[in-house]
Design a protein around this motif. Structure first.
Motif, PDB file in Angstrom:
ATOM      1  N   ALA A   1       0.827  -1.203   0.000  1.00 33.59           N
ATOM      2  CA  ALA A   1       0.000   0.000   0.000  1.00 33.59           C
ATOM      3  C   ALA A   1       0.865   1.258   0.000  1.00 33.59           C
ATOM      4  O   ALA A   1       0.579   2.232  -0.720  1.00 33.59           O
ATOM      5  N   ALA A   2       1.942   1.242   0.789  1.00 34.44           N
ATOM      6  CA  ALA A   2       2.849   2.391   0.846  1.00 34.44           C
ATOM      7  C   ALA A   2       3.519   2.618  -0.504  1.00 34.44           C
ATOM      8  O   ALA A   2       3.746   3.766  -0.922  1.00 34.44           O
TER       9      ALA A   2
ATOM     10  N   ILE B   1      11.320   7.992  -1.462  1.00 28.73           N
ATOM     11  CA  ILE B   1      11.855   6.767  -0.851  1.00 28.73           C
ATOM     12  C   ILE B   1      11.757   6.849   0.666  1.00 28.73           C
ATOM     13  O   ILE B   1      11.565   5.840   1.346  1.00 28.73           O
ATOM     14  N   GLU B   2      11.842   8.077   1.197  1.00 24.68           N
ATOM     15  CA  GLU B   2      11.722   8.261   2.646  1.00 24.68           C
ATOM     16  C   GLU B   2      10.318   7.893   3.112  1.00 24.68           C
ATOM     17  O   GLU B   2      10.133   7.269   4.166  1.00 24.68           O
ATOM     18  N   ASP B   3       9.294   8.274   2.310  1.00 20.82           N
ATOM     19  CA  ASP B   3       7.920   7.919   2.652  1.00 20.82           C
ATOM     20  C   ASP B   3       7.740   6.402   2.656  1.00 20.82           C
ATOM     21  O   ASP B   3       7.064   5.838   3.520  1.00 20.82           O
ATOM     22  N   LEU B   4       8.363   5.769   1.691  1.00 23.03           N
ATOM     23  CA  LEU B   4       8.241   4.313   1.579  1.00 23.03           C
ATOM     24  C   LEU B   4       8.939   3.608   2.730  1.00 23.03           C
ATOM     25  O   LEU B   4       8.424   2.651   3.298  1.00 23.03           O
ATOM     26  N   GLU B   5      10.118   4.110   3.103  1.00 27.22           N
ATOM     27  CA  GLU B   5      10.881   3.484   4.185  1.00 27.22           C
ATOM     28  C   GLU B   5      10.215   3.663   5.544  1.00 27.22           C
ATOM     29  O   GLU B   5      10.410   2.848   6.448  1.00 27.22           O
TER      30      GLU B   5
ATOM     31  N   ALA C   1      15.183  -3.869 -10.461  1.00 27.50           N
ATOM     32  CA  ALA C   1      15.507  -2.594  -9.802  1.00 27.50           C
ATOM     33  C   ALA C   1      16.154  -2.904  -8.458  1.00 27.50           C
ATOM     34  O   ALA C   1      15.929  -3.972  -7.883  1.00 27.50           O
ATOM     35  N   PRO C   2      16.975  -1.990  -7.936  1.00 30.87           N
ATOM     36  CA  PRO C   2      17.566  -2.214  -6.611  1.00 30.87           C
ATOM     37  C   PRO C   2      16.477  -2.409  -5.565  1.00 30.87           C
ATOM     38  O   PRO C   2      15.388  -1.827  -5.678  1.00 30.87           O
ATOM     39  N   PRO C   3      16.732  -3.217  -4.553  1.00 29.79           N
ATOM     40  CA  PRO C   3      15.700  -3.495  -3.543  1.00 29.79           C
ATOM     41  C   PRO C   3      15.524  -2.329  -2.588  1.00 29.79           C
ATOM     42  O   PRO C   3      16.354  -1.411  -2.521  1.00 29.79           O
ATOM     43  N   LEU C   4      14.456  -2.395  -1.837  1.00 32.03           N
ATOM     44  CA  LEU C   4      14.197  -1.432  -0.785  1.00 32.03           C
ATOM     45  C   LEU C   4      14.897  -1.907   0.478  1.00 32.03           C
ATOM     46  O   LEU C   4      14.788  -3.074   0.854  1.00 32.03           O
TER      47      LEU C   4
END
Length: 820
Positions: free
Chosen positions: A617-618, A625-629, A652-655
């Motif tokens: 959902a995020a 990326i800050e919001d996702l983390e 793509a690079p992982p989170l």
């Protein structure tokens, strides 16, 4: 050159072996081109076993544990070599052909051996072995990669035959043969097939007992039964290492009873009822035994020339071509029909009429029972009875698998019918009556569906019936599926007519026995070969180089592999808990296995799925990326499992999860709970970096409720192996440490400075340990007694069996010499 008299008796069997080898390799001819099979479950097994295989290659021993799937689990049912069973070398020798040709060869050889024990002519035994060996089910399970299942089926027929031989002919020889084949059956390592095979044996023994009472041969029955205790004990003994380890693991796996308190009627002492019956055989689907495409065959798209594909393209709906399948039965997905052959089914009915021995009622009752149990959720009174009261039945899923009993019994009785016909023990009048009944039933059924296919139902699957399809699409689907049914109904009808003609030609002495058997063998082979090719063709084979390229690391994999620390990976670009691809390179949160740890499955249901939903959902709403983390502040379960990376796109690079708690950490407080329900609910409510949930049964190992943590207190992982973990701690006082490793009490031992110190379960699935003040080395070592003890018993049992074989051969040799 004249053949020596001592060799002549072996020539027919040598011919049989050569025929089976030729047919097996001819069907799988891509093997001769250096290709290998590329199957889904085969790839899954390779991925799941990667860490285990690497450890074995490096150290020459078994790790018995892997962290590459579901955060950690025993390797017993993934990949483990059990050393004590010396018959494993015989098994390797029997599998001398390349896979999967070796499996089909063994299936034919085993059934040939069974028929010889029942006094069938060797030529008829070859024909019968071909009919059984090319059963469609065996081929589509091989196409799916169910290799252990197929191997267990291969040993099923001779194992059952040896037990019957013990009762009917020679108790000692039969017992030794039963020991040999039952040991190989268990060694194949597919408990479900072994369970069903023994269920078939149990039914035989019960019926044999009733006949013994009626015929006043109860003493002989008990003598044979007591002799058969020896094969059972020796076979279990030789496989004790694997059986004991699997039994022990079963107490903690999804096949065990949950500790969670619930009023759900779906719960059993094993698997949940819905899971057991998820794949249930439709009652009318039983006719696929006679007509392969009675329900469309398999869940595969229509070909390009079909009406369905044509109208979808015409109506600009080409994107839906792969969503409509030929199969329209009640199951979610099928790889193929349970087709045993139209001729074999005809012969089965014929056998019910003309055979007079005890075998008929055993084979009929076993067939009926297996079919009715395969109906599963469509026949719940019987299913519930077995789930609740028959020991072990609720440990297995996919009730359709039990049809292996019917697929064994139907051809067995059918070939026994031919045995009696060709031996002349069946009177002509009785034979004609049997042919009328068998041809009338089987030919009549096929003729009815050929002429009136509409009586087979709506020709729409339950899912399709639940939605409103356009008339042009539903009309095309019905037309295509009726065509599939009618063509196979005609096909089965013609095969029945040809088989009937051959038998009648032999009866009227227009055809010699040898030619009649040869023609039937050709019909058996032609019938099954063509149907099998629908589900396992040359397209399933690839070059070895091409298969190797499939394991090339993705962009995300390559990025993660640069990190040399130890952590876990969550892959949400695949079906996380139904896919083992991540396990090839990483220690995965997910995976694919039919018997994962019960508590881990419960954590998946209560926490991990929710954590994954938050991340997904995020990902759809985050602007940076800050919001996702930031979502990782709410993913307790993933954080405490040390989930450092999340793959959301393989290219793509992982989170990176900066909230992952690491390999181990000191926590300040323990939260004591009364039961499993409180324990699992608290996981989502605590801060796992500061609190640890502990079941009250471990409260004696907790010395105090609070363990203050100072800035200089540290604990770190120094060495990692799947079966051994070494940490170093430095603490200003006594500390409560939590380790991001799965708690499994049946083998994991913990040591502080070399002294064994008990650890305990925290946070529902993790390990906890109270560590003294100062600097210490903490070591976890996986040393399951079940494997060590089991190996010793397996070696001993193998030795006893070898001595018994030597003794029997010596006695036979002496008796023969005295006779001469």
């Amino acid at each position: 050159m004249e053949i020596p008299e001592k060799i002549k008796p072996a020539i027919p069997h040598l011919i049989a072996v050569i025929i089976f080898v030729v047919l097996s390799m001819a069907y799988f001819f891509p093997l001769l081109e250096g290709k290998v099979m590329n199957t889904n479950d085969g790839t899954v097994a390779q991925n799941a076993a990667k860490e285990i295989s690497d450890f074995r290659a490096k150290y020459g021993e078994e790790p018995l544990w892997t962290n590459s799937m579901f955060s950690g689990m025993p390797s017993y049912l993934i990949s483990t070599i059990y050393k004590g069973n010396l018959l494993k070398y015989v098994n390797s020798g029997l599998n001398f052909l390349k896979h999967p040709a070796s499996t089909i060869f063994l299936i034919m050889l085993g059934f040939y051996f069974l028929l010889l024990m029942f006094r069938a002519d060797y030529r008829l035994s070859i024909a019968g072995a071909i009919a059984y060996g090319f059963s469609t089910y065996f081929f589509f399970i091989l196409a799916a990669g169910h290799n252990t299942k197929a191997l267990a089926i291969a040993y099923m027929a001779p194992m059952i035959g040896s037990i019957i031989y013990t009762y009917r002919y020679d108790a000692i020889k039969g017992a030794l043969l039963a020991t040999f084949f039952l040991t190989l059956e268990i060694l194949a390592n597919h408990p479900q097939i072994t369970y069903y095979a023994l269920l078939c044996v149990l039914l035989f023994i019960l019926l044999e007992f009733t006949y013994a009472i009626r015929e006043k041969e109860i003493a002989k029955f008990f003598k044979s039964s007591l002799i058969l205790v020896v094969p059972l004990l020796l076979s279990v003994g030789m496989n004790f290492s694997s059986l004991y380890s699997t039994y022990e693991y079963g107490k903690y796996s999804t096949r065990s009873k949950s500790e969670l308190l619930t009023n759900d009627s779906n719960q059993t002492t094993g698997l949940e009822k819905d899971y057991i019956t998820q794949f249930s055989y439709g009652i009318d689907e039983t006719l696929t035994l006679l007509i392969p495409n009675f329900r469309g065959g398999a869940s595969k798209p229509f070909d390009r020339t079909s009406q369905t594909v044509t109208v979808l393209k015409r109506n600009n709906a080409s994107q839906y071509v792969t969503q409509f399948m030929q199969y329209w039965g009640p199951q979610q997905w099928v790889d193929g029909p349970r087709y045993v052959g139209a001729i074999i089914f005809f012969l089965f009915i014929l056998g019910l009429v003309i055979i007079k021995g005890h075998e008929k009622w055993w084979l009929l009752s076993a067939t009926i029972l297996s079919v009715m149990l395969a109906w599963g959720k469509y026949f719940m009174p019987l299913t519930d009875l077995f789930i609740e009261y028959f020991p072990g039945y609720n440990k297995f899923r996919a009730v359709t698998t039990i049809l292996v009993i019917a697929e064994f019994c139907i051809p067995f009785l059918g070939i026994l019918a031919l045995r009696d016909i060709f031996n002349g023990t069946t009177k002509r009048k009785e034979l004609f009556r049997g042919i009328k009944i068998a041809a009338g039933i089987t030919g009549g059924i096929t003729l009815i569906f050929l002429l009136f296919p509409g009586i087979a139902g709506s020709f729409l699957s339950p899912a399709e019936s639940a939605i409103e399809l356009p008339d042009w699409l539903s009309t095309a689907l019905v037309a295509d599926r009726q065509k599939l049914l009618r063509s196979d109904a005609l096909r089965s009808l013609l095969l029945i007519i040809m088989a009937t003609s051959i038998i009648l030609a032999f009866t009227y002495e227009k055809l010699k026995k040898e030619y009649a058997i040869l023609l039937l063998a050709i019909l058996f082979l032609g019938d099954m070969w063509l149907v099998d090719k629908r589900y396992l063709g040359s397209d399933k084979f690839v070059r070895k180089e091409a298969k190797a390229k499939m394991q090339t690391p993705s962009v995300a994999d390559a990025f993660i592999l640069q990190d040399n620390s130890h952590f876990k990976v969550l892959n949400i670009s695949v079906s996380t808990f139904n896919d083992a691809s991540t396990s090839y390179y990483h220690k995965s949160i997910g995976g694919y296995h039919g018997a994962k740890l019960k508590r881990y499955q419960e954590l998946i249901d209560s926490s991990l799925i929710m954590n994954i939903s938050l991340i997904t959902a995020a990902g759809s709403t985050a602007k940076s990326i800050e919001d996702l983390e930031s979502v990782f502040s709410s993913t307790n379960a993933l954080n405490m499992l040390n989930t450092k990376y999340v793959i959301y796109n393989p290219e793509a690079p992982p989170l990176e999860n900066k909230k992952a708690l690491g390999n181990a950490w000191f926590t300040e407080n323990s939260v004591i709970v009364k039961n499993a329900n409180e324990e699992i609910s608290m996981v989502n409510r605590i801060d796992p970096s500061k609190q640890a949930v502990v079941d009250s049964r471990f409260k004696d190992l907790i010395t105090k409720s609070s363990y203050p943590v100072s800035p200089g207190d540290t604990i770190m992982l120094l060495k990692y192996e799947p079966n051994e973990l070494i940490y170093k701690s430095n603490a200003s006082g006594e500390k409560l440490a939590v380790f991001s490793e799965i708690y499994y009490p049946a083998g994991w031992k913990s040591f502080i400075d070399g002294k064994e110190t008990p650890h305990f379960r925290v946070n529902y699935i993790l390990r906890g340990l109270v560590i003294p003040e100062g600097q210490h080395e903490i070591r976890f070592r996986f040393e399951p007694a079940s494997y060590k003890t089991g190996t010793s018993i397996s070696y001993a049992s193998s030795g006893i069996f070898i001595l018994l074989i030597i003794g029997y051969l010596f006695k036979s040799f002496r008796s023969k010499n005295k006779g001469e």
